[in-house]
Design a protein around this motif. Structure first.
Motif, PDB file in Angstrom:
ATOM      1  N   UNK A 121       0.823  -1.219   0.000  1.00 44.49           N
ATOM      2  CA  UNK A 121       0.000   0.000   0.000  1.00 44.49           C
ATOM      3  C   UNK A 121       0.855   1.266   0.000  1.00 44.49           C
ATOM      4  N   UNK A 122       1.995   1.250   0.726  1.00 47.27           N
ATOM      5  CA  UNK A 122       2.881   2.409   0.706  1.00 47.27           C
ATOM      6  C   UNK A 122       3.455   2.630  -0.691  1.00 47.27           C
ATOM      7  N   UNK A 123       3.830   1.555  -1.344  1.00 46.54           N
ATOM      8  CA  UNK A 123       4.339   1.667  -2.710  1.00 46.54           C
ATOM      9  C   UNK A 123       3.269   2.194  -3.654  1.00 46.54           C
ATOM     10  N   UNK A 124       2.049   1.669  -3.521  1.00 52.61           N
ATOM     11  CA  UNK A 124       0.979   2.098  -4.411  1.00 52.61           C
ATOM     12  C   UNK A 124       0.679   3.576  -4.214  1.00 52.61           C
ATOM     13  N   UNK A 125       0.660   4.033  -2.986  1.00 48.96           N
ATOM     14  CA  UNK A 125       0.416   5.453  -2.726  1.00 48.96           C
ATOM     15  C   UNK A 125       1.505   6.325  -3.340  1.00 48.96           C
ATOM     16  N   UNK A 126       2.770   5.900  -3.209  1.00 50.46           N
ATOM     17  CA  UNK A 126       3.876   6.667  -3.796  1.00 50.46           C
ATOM     18  C   UNK A 126       3.742   6.720  -5.316  1.00 50.46           C
ATOM     19  N   UNK A 127       3.327   5.608  -5.916  1.00 49.05           N
ATOM     20  CA  UNK A 127       3.140   5.554  -7.368  1.00 49.05           C
ATOM     21  C   UNK A 127       2.019   6.492  -7.789  1.00 49.05           C
ATOM     22  N   UNK A 128       0.903   6.432  -7.094  1.00 50.24           N
ATOM     23  CA  UNK A 128      -0.210   7.333  -7.420  1.00 50.24           C
ATOM     24  C   UNK A 128       0.226   8.800  -7.316  1.00 50.24           C
ATOM     25  N   UNK A 129       0.906   9.145  -6.228  1.00 55.80           N
ATOM     26  CA  UNK A 129       1.315  10.533  -6.028  1.00 55.80           C
ATOM     27  C   UNK A 129       2.310  10.985  -7.088  1.00 55.80           C
ATOM     28  N   UNK A 130       3.154  10.078  -7.532  1.00 59.91           N
ATOM     29  CA  UNK A 130       4.133  10.432  -8.575  1.00 59.91           C
ATOM     30  C   UNK A 130       3.436  10.944  -9.831  1.00 59.91           C
ATOM     31  N   UNK A 131       2.247  10.407 -10.103  1.00 64.43           N
ATOM     32  CA  UNK A 131       1.535  10.783 -11.315  1.00 64.43           C
ATOM     33  C   UNK A 131       0.347  11.705 -11.028  1.00 64.43           C
ATOM     34  N   UNK A 132       0.443  12.424  -9.903  1.00 64.06           N
ATOM     35  CA  UNK A 132      -0.548  13.445  -9.516  1.00 64.06           C
ATOM     36  C   UNK A 132      -1.947  12.867  -9.356  1.00 64.06           C
ATOM     37  N   UNK A 133      -2.023  11.651  -8.856  1.00 63.78           N
ATOM     38  CA  UNK A 133      -3.298  10.990  -8.577  1.00 63.78           C
ATOM     39  C   UNK A 133      -3.537  11.001  -7.071  1.00 63.78           C
ATOM     40  N   UNK A 134      -4.798  10.823  -6.624  1.00 60.46           N
ATOM     41  CA  UNK A 134      -5.038  10.682  -5.185  1.00 60.46           C
ATOM     42  C   UNK A 134      -4.204   9.529  -4.615  1.00 60.46           C
TER      43      UNK A 134
END
Length: 204
Positions: A111-124
């Motif tokens: 989940x931490x990885x997924x959140x970092x990935x989402x944030x990298x692409x300006x997603x929630x």
């Protein structure tokens, strides 16, 4: 040994060093994600065909099932659907029964990885409850189709584990192309193409 004194980063081909336990969005690159996912096999490689069925191809299949079931979905939602398994570019694809047996620590890292990935692409940073349900539905449908077309499951067995798809295979646009395992470079290129098309809509 404390977590901080342990080596928890991986050097990516882009040159980034991604801390897997404490990931930063600035160390996430689309090229690394596509490269990794195109080389990770679904079903531990136990699928029919000349090539493994990669997580990159699975992600595109889930994206298409989600898109066709939710024609009014936003570009951000489409991107989150495509990236739903993106942490596997560094964590690998672990089959669901084993993942459940591993317990909460694995899920926390994922989940931490997924959140970092989402944030990298300006997603929630996280998906909403409603979107999570929609993506999981498309994910289960993809698993059913993969199970019955590639992994040797009969339909009754697949329905028991994954449920009955709302969209029969013959109603899914370009299904034959989506379910036939792609070579690694094709899986990589197709994942990037789908991402960039959806991202262009978001930015435009």
């Amino acid at each position: 040994m404390s977590r901080n004194s342990s080596r928890a980063w991986q050097r990516m081909l882009s040159g980034r060093r991604l801390d897997i336990l404490d990931p930063s969005p600035v160390d996430v690159e689309l090229s690394d994600i596509a490269h990794g996912l195109a080389r990770v096999a679904r079903w531990n490689g136990q699928t029919q065909g000349d090539y493994p069925f990669s997580v990159a191809q699975h992600s595109v299949l889930v994206f298409e099932l989600f898109r066709q079931a939710n024609p009014d979905a936003s570009a951000a939602a489409l991107l989150q659907a495509l990236l739903h398994d993106a942490p596997e570019y560094v964590m690998g694809d672990i089959i669901s029964p084993f993942k459940a047996a591993m317990g909460g620590n694995y899920k926390d890292v994922e989940n931490r990885l997924l959140s970092a990935i989402f944030l990298r692409f300006s997603l929630p940073a996280t998906m909403s409850v409603a979107l999570t349900k929609q993506v999981k539905k498309a994910d289960r449908e993809a698993a059913y189709f993969e199970a019955t077309h590639l992994a040797g499951f009969d339909p009754d067995e697949a329905r028991k584990f994954f449920g009955e798809p709302n969209q029969p295979a013959f109603d899914v646009e370009a299904f034959d192309r989506l379910i036939r395992p792609w070579p690694t470079q094709q899986a990589h290129a197709r994942f990037v193409e789908v991402f960039e098309t959806a991202a262009a809509t978001l930015l435009g």
